[in-house]
Motif scaffolding. Structure first.
Motif, PDB file in Angstrom:
ATOM      1  N   PHE A   1       0.141  10.939 -10.506  1.00  0.00           N
ATOM      2  CA  PHE A   1      -1.291  11.131 -10.768  1.00  0.00           C
ATOM      3  C   PHE A   1      -1.911  12.096  -9.761  1.00  0.00           C
ATOM      4  O   PHE A   1      -2.834  12.835 -10.103  1.00  0.00           O
ATOM      5  CB  PHE A   1      -2.014   9.785 -10.737  1.00  0.00           C
ATOM      6  N   ASP A   2      -1.411  12.111  -8.530  1.00  0.00           N
ATOM      7  CA  ASP A   2      -1.895  13.092  -7.555  1.00  0.00           C
ATOM      8  C   ASP A   2      -1.511  14.511  -7.983  1.00  0.00           C
ATOM      9  O   ASP A   2      -2.282  15.449  -7.799  1.00  0.00           O
ATOM     10  CB  ASP A   2      -1.332  12.790  -6.174  1.00  0.00           C
ATOM     11  N   MET A   3      -0.321  14.649  -8.556  1.00  0.00           N
ATOM     12  CA  MET A   3       0.083  15.975  -9.043  1.00  0.00           C
ATOM     13  C   MET A   3      -0.779  16.400 -10.233  1.00  0.00           C
ATOM     14  O   MET A   3      -1.141  17.569 -10.348  1.00  0.00           O
ATOM     15  CB  MET A   3       1.560  15.965  -9.424  1.00  0.00           C
ATOM     16  N   LEU A   4      -1.129  15.460 -11.105  1.00  0.00           N
ATOM     17  CA  LEU A   4      -2.016  15.791 -12.226  1.00  0.00           C
ATOM     18  C   LEU A   4      -3.399  16.173 -11.738  1.00  0.00           C
ATOM     19  O   LEU A   4      -4.052  17.038 -12.315  1.00  0.00           O
ATOM     20  CB  LEU A   4      -2.110  14.608 -13.185  1.00  0.00           C
ATOM     21  N   ARG A   5      -3.863  15.532 -10.662  1.00  0.00           N
ATOM     22  CA  ARG A   5      -5.176  15.854 -10.126  1.00  0.00           C
ATOM     23  C   ARG A   5      -5.197  17.268  -9.569  1.00  0.00           C
ATOM     24  O   ARG A   5      -6.208  17.965  -9.633  1.00  0.00           O
ATOM     25  CB  ARG A   5      -5.544  14.855  -9.028  1.00  0.00           C
ATOM     26  N   SER A   6      -4.055  17.734  -9.026  1.00  0.00           N
ATOM     27  CA  SER A   6      -4.018  19.098  -8.496  1.00  0.00           C
ATOM     28  C   SER A   6      -4.060  20.134  -9.618  1.00  0.00           C
ATOM     29  O   SER A   6      -4.407  21.287  -9.383  1.00  0.00           O
ATOM     30  CB  SER A   6      -2.764  19.299  -7.653  1.00  0.00           C
ATOM     31  N   LEU A   7      -3.708  19.736 -10.847  1.00  0.00           N
ATOM     32  CA  LEU A   7      -3.783  20.647 -11.988  1.00  0.00           C
ATOM     33  C   LEU A   7      -5.198  20.813 -12.530  1.00  0.00           C
ATOM     34  O   LEU A   7      -5.437  21.669 -13.384  1.00  0.00           O
ATOM     35  CB  LEU A   7      -2.908  20.123 -13.127  1.00  0.00           C
ATOM     36  N   GLU A   8      -6.124  20.004 -12.044  1.00  0.00           N
ATOM     37  CA  GLU A   8      -7.465  19.976 -12.619  1.00  0.00           C
ATOM     38  C   GLU A   8      -8.156  21.330 -12.570  1.00  0.00           C
ATOM     39  O   GLU A   8      -8.855  21.709 -13.510  1.00  0.00           O
ATOM     40  CB  GLU A   8      -8.303  18.927 -11.903  1.00  0.00           C
TER      41      GLU A   8
ATOM     42  N   ASN B   1      -5.704  16.095 -17.947  1.00  0.00           N
ATOM     43  CA  ASN B   1      -6.020  14.923 -18.762  1.00  0.00           C
ATOM     44  C   ASN B   1      -4.883  14.523 -19.682  1.00  0.00           C
ATOM     45  O   ASN B   1      -5.107  13.844 -20.689  1.00  0.00           O
ATOM     46  CB  ASN B   1      -7.282  15.192 -19.576  1.00  0.00           C
ATOM     47  N   VAL B   2      -3.664  14.900 -19.354  1.00  0.00           N
ATOM     48  CA  VAL B   2      -2.532  14.622 -20.232  1.00  0.00           C
ATOM     49  C   VAL B   2      -2.303  13.122 -20.401  1.00  0.00           C
ATOM     50  O   VAL B   2      -1.954  12.666 -21.501  1.00  0.00           O
ATOM     51  CB  VAL B   2      -1.264  15.352 -19.733  1.00  0.00           C
ATOM     52  N   MET B   3      -2.523  12.319 -19.368  1.00  0.00           N
ATOM     53  CA  MET B   3      -2.331  10.867 -19.492  1.00  0.00           C
ATOM     54  C   MET B   3      -3.359  10.276 -20.454  1.00  0.00           C
ATOM     55  O   MET B   3      -3.035   9.387 -21.240  1.00  0.00           O
ATOM     56  CB  MET B   3      -2.425  10.194 -18.128  1.00  0.00           C
ATOM     57  N   SER B   4      -4.580  10.768 -20.412  1.00  0.00           N
ATOM     58  CA  SER B   4      -5.597  10.288 -21.345  1.00  0.00           C
ATOM     59  C   SER B   4      -5.218  10.622 -22.776  1.00  0.00           C
ATOM     60  O   SER B   4      -5.392   9.791 -23.678  1.00  0.00           O
ATOM     61  CB  SER B   4      -6.954  10.911 -21.020  1.00  0.00           C
ATOM     62  N   TRP B   5      -4.693  11.825 -22.989  1.00  0.00           N
ATOM     63  CA  TRP B   5      -4.270  12.209 -24.334  1.00  0.00           C
ATOM     64  C   TRP B   5      -3.123  11.333 -24.819  1.00  0.00           C
ATOM     65  O   TRP B   5      -3.080  10.952 -25.993  1.00  0.00           O
ATOM     66  CB  TRP B   5      -3.855  13.683 -24.364  1.00  0.00           C
ATOM     67  N   ILE B   6      -2.189  11.019 -23.926  1.00  0.00           N
ATOM     68  CA  ILE B   6      -1.061  10.159 -24.303  1.00  0.00           C
ATOM     69  C   ILE B   6      -1.556   8.769 -24.686  1.00  0.00           C
ATOM     70  O   ILE B   6      -1.143   8.214 -25.710  1.00  0.00           O
ATOM     71  CB  ILE B   6      -0.029  10.099 -23.164  1.00  0.00           C
ATOM     72  N   PHE B   7      -2.453   8.191 -23.882  1.00  0.00           N
ATOM     73  CA  PHE B   7      -2.976   6.855 -24.188  1.00  0.00           C
ATOM     74  C   PHE B   7      -3.791   6.862 -25.477  1.00  0.00           C
ATOM     75  O   PHE B   7      -3.747   5.906 -26.253  1.00  0.00           O
ATOM     76  CB  PHE B   7      -3.818   6.319 -23.037  1.00  0.00           C
ATOM     77  N   MET B   8      -4.538   7.936 -25.730  1.00  0.00           N
ATOM     78  CA  MET B   8      -5.290   8.029 -26.977  1.00  0.00           C
ATOM     79  C   MET B   8      -4.350   8.125 -28.175  1.00  0.00           C
ATOM     80  O   MET B   8      -4.604   7.515 -29.226  1.00  0.00           O
ATOM     81  CB  MET B   8      -6.233   9.238 -26.937  1.00  0.00           C
TER      82      MET B   8
ATOM     83  N   GLN C   1       0.838  -1.205   0.000  1.00  0.00           N
ATOM     84  CA  GLN C   1       0.000   0.000   0.000  1.00  0.00           C
ATOM     85  C   GLN C   1       0.870   1.250   0.000  1.00  0.00           C
ATOM     86  O   GLN C   1       0.603   2.196  -0.755  1.00  0.00           O
ATOM     87  CB  GLN C   1      -0.905   0.003   1.222  1.00  0.00           C
ATOM     88  N   ASP C   2       1.897   1.268   0.818  1.00  0.00           N
ATOM     89  CA  ASP C   2       2.778   2.422   0.903  1.00  0.00           C
ATOM     90  C   ASP C   2       3.500   2.655  -0.422  1.00  0.00           C
ATOM     91  O   ASP C   2       3.651   3.798  -0.865  1.00  0.00           O
ATOM     92  CB  ASP C   2       3.790   2.221   2.031  1.00  0.00           C
ATOM     93  N   LEU C   3       3.934   1.589  -1.080  1.00  0.00           N
ATOM     94  CA  LEU C   3       4.613   1.708  -2.368  1.00  0.00           C
ATOM     95  C   LEU C   3       3.714   2.374  -3.406  1.00  0.00           C
ATOM     96  O   LEU C   3       4.127   3.306  -4.098  1.00  0.00           O
ATOM     97  CB  LEU C   3       5.048   0.332  -2.873  1.00  0.00           C
ATOM     98  N   PHE C   4       2.471   1.922  -3.496  1.00  0.00           N
ATOM     99  CA  PHE C   4       1.581   2.460  -4.518  1.00  0.00           C
ATOM    100  C   PHE C   4       1.051   3.843  -4.157  1.00  0.00           C
ATOM    101  O   PHE C   4       1.056   4.746  -4.992  1.00  0.00           O
ATOM    102  CB  PHE C   4       0.421   1.496  -4.778  1.00  0.00           C
ATOM    103  N   VAL C   5       0.590   4.027  -2.935  1.00  0.00           N
ATOM    104  CA  VAL C   5      -0.041   5.300  -2.555  1.00  0.00           C
ATOM    105  C   VAL C   5       0.982   6.423  -2.474  1.00  0.00           C
ATOM    106  O   VAL C   5       0.751   7.523  -2.987  1.00  0.00           O
ATOM    107  CB  VAL C   5      -0.798   5.140  -1.217  1.00  0.00           C
ATOM    108  N   ASP C   6       2.132   6.155  -1.864  1.00  0.00           N
ATOM    109  CA  ASP C   6       3.113   7.222  -1.659  1.00  0.00           C
ATOM    110  C   ASP C   6       4.167   7.297  -2.755  1.00  0.00           C
ATOM    111  O   ASP C   6       4.915   8.266  -2.801  1.00  0.00           O
ATOM    112  CB  ASP C   6       3.815   7.027  -0.306  1.00  0.00           C
ATOM    113  N   GLY C   7       4.240   6.312  -3.607  1.00  0.00           N
ATOM    114  CA  GLY C   7       5.284   6.312  -4.616  1.00  0.00           C
ATOM    115  C   GLY C   7       4.777   6.329  -6.035  1.00  0.00           C
ATOM    116  O   GLY C   7       4.960   7.301  -6.766  1.00  0.00           O
ATOM    117  N   LEU C   8       4.149   5.245  -6.450  1.00  0.00           N
ATOM    118  CA  LEU C   8       3.804   5.078  -7.857  1.00  0.00           C
ATOM    119  C   LEU C   8       2.639   5.955  -8.318  1.00  0.00           C
ATOM    120  O   LEU C   8       2.576   6.315  -9.489  1.00  0.00           O
ATOM    121  CB  LEU C   8       3.493   3.604  -8.143  1.00  0.00           C
ATOM    122  N   PHE C   9       1.730   6.291  -7.419  1.00  0.00           N
ATOM    123  CA  PHE C   9       0.586   7.125  -7.795  1.00  0.00           C
ATOM    124  C   PHE C   9       0.828   8.609  -7.539  1.00  0.00           C
ATOM    125  O   PHE C   9      -0.060   9.425  -7.784  1.00  0.00           O
ATOM    126  CB  PHE C   9      -0.681   6.687  -7.065  1.00  0.00           C
ATOM    127  N   LEU C  10       1.998   8.979  -7.105  1.00  0.00           N
ATOM    128  CA  LEU C  10       2.308  10.374  -6.817  1.00  0.00           C
ATOM    129  C   LEU C  10       2.188  11.271  -8.053  1.00  0.00           C
ATOM    130  O   LEU C  10       1.623  12.364  -7.964  1.00  0.00           O
ATOM    131  CB  LEU C  10       3.701  10.497  -6.196  1.00  0.00           C
TER     132      LEU C  10
END
Length: 75
Positions: free
Chosen positions: A20-27, A35-42, A9-18
């Motif tokens: 995405f948390d920064m992208l959420r603050s840009l909302e 939505n930059v990750m969505s554009w990249i995947f598209m 849990q600590d690895l994913f919440v505090d490390g790997l998803f960090l």
């Protein structure tokens, strides 16, 4: 065993998803930035689709496709 799952849990919440948390603050500032990750995947999906269609066209022009009625046993 409980510490093992808390470690995961600590690895994913505090490390790997960090990121995405920064992208959420840009909302609130920029919709495109959030939505930059969505554009990249598209874009990746669009490039893969174009490549796939080009490969299908290449095989179709070489007449490598078996288009007979008995090509598949279920037909």
């Amino acid at each position: 065993m409980k510490d093992f799952f808390y470690g995961i849990q600590d690895l994913f919440v505090d490390g790997l998803f960090l990121p995405f948390d920064m992208l959420r603050s840009l909302e609130l500032e920029s919709w495109f930035g959030a939505n930059v990750m969505s554009w990249i995947f598209m874009a990746i999906g669009f490039v893969a689709f174009i490549y796939w269609m080009m490969q299908l066209a290449k095989f179709n022009s070489n007449n490598e496709e078996d288009k007979s009625v008995t090509a598949h046993s279920y037909l």
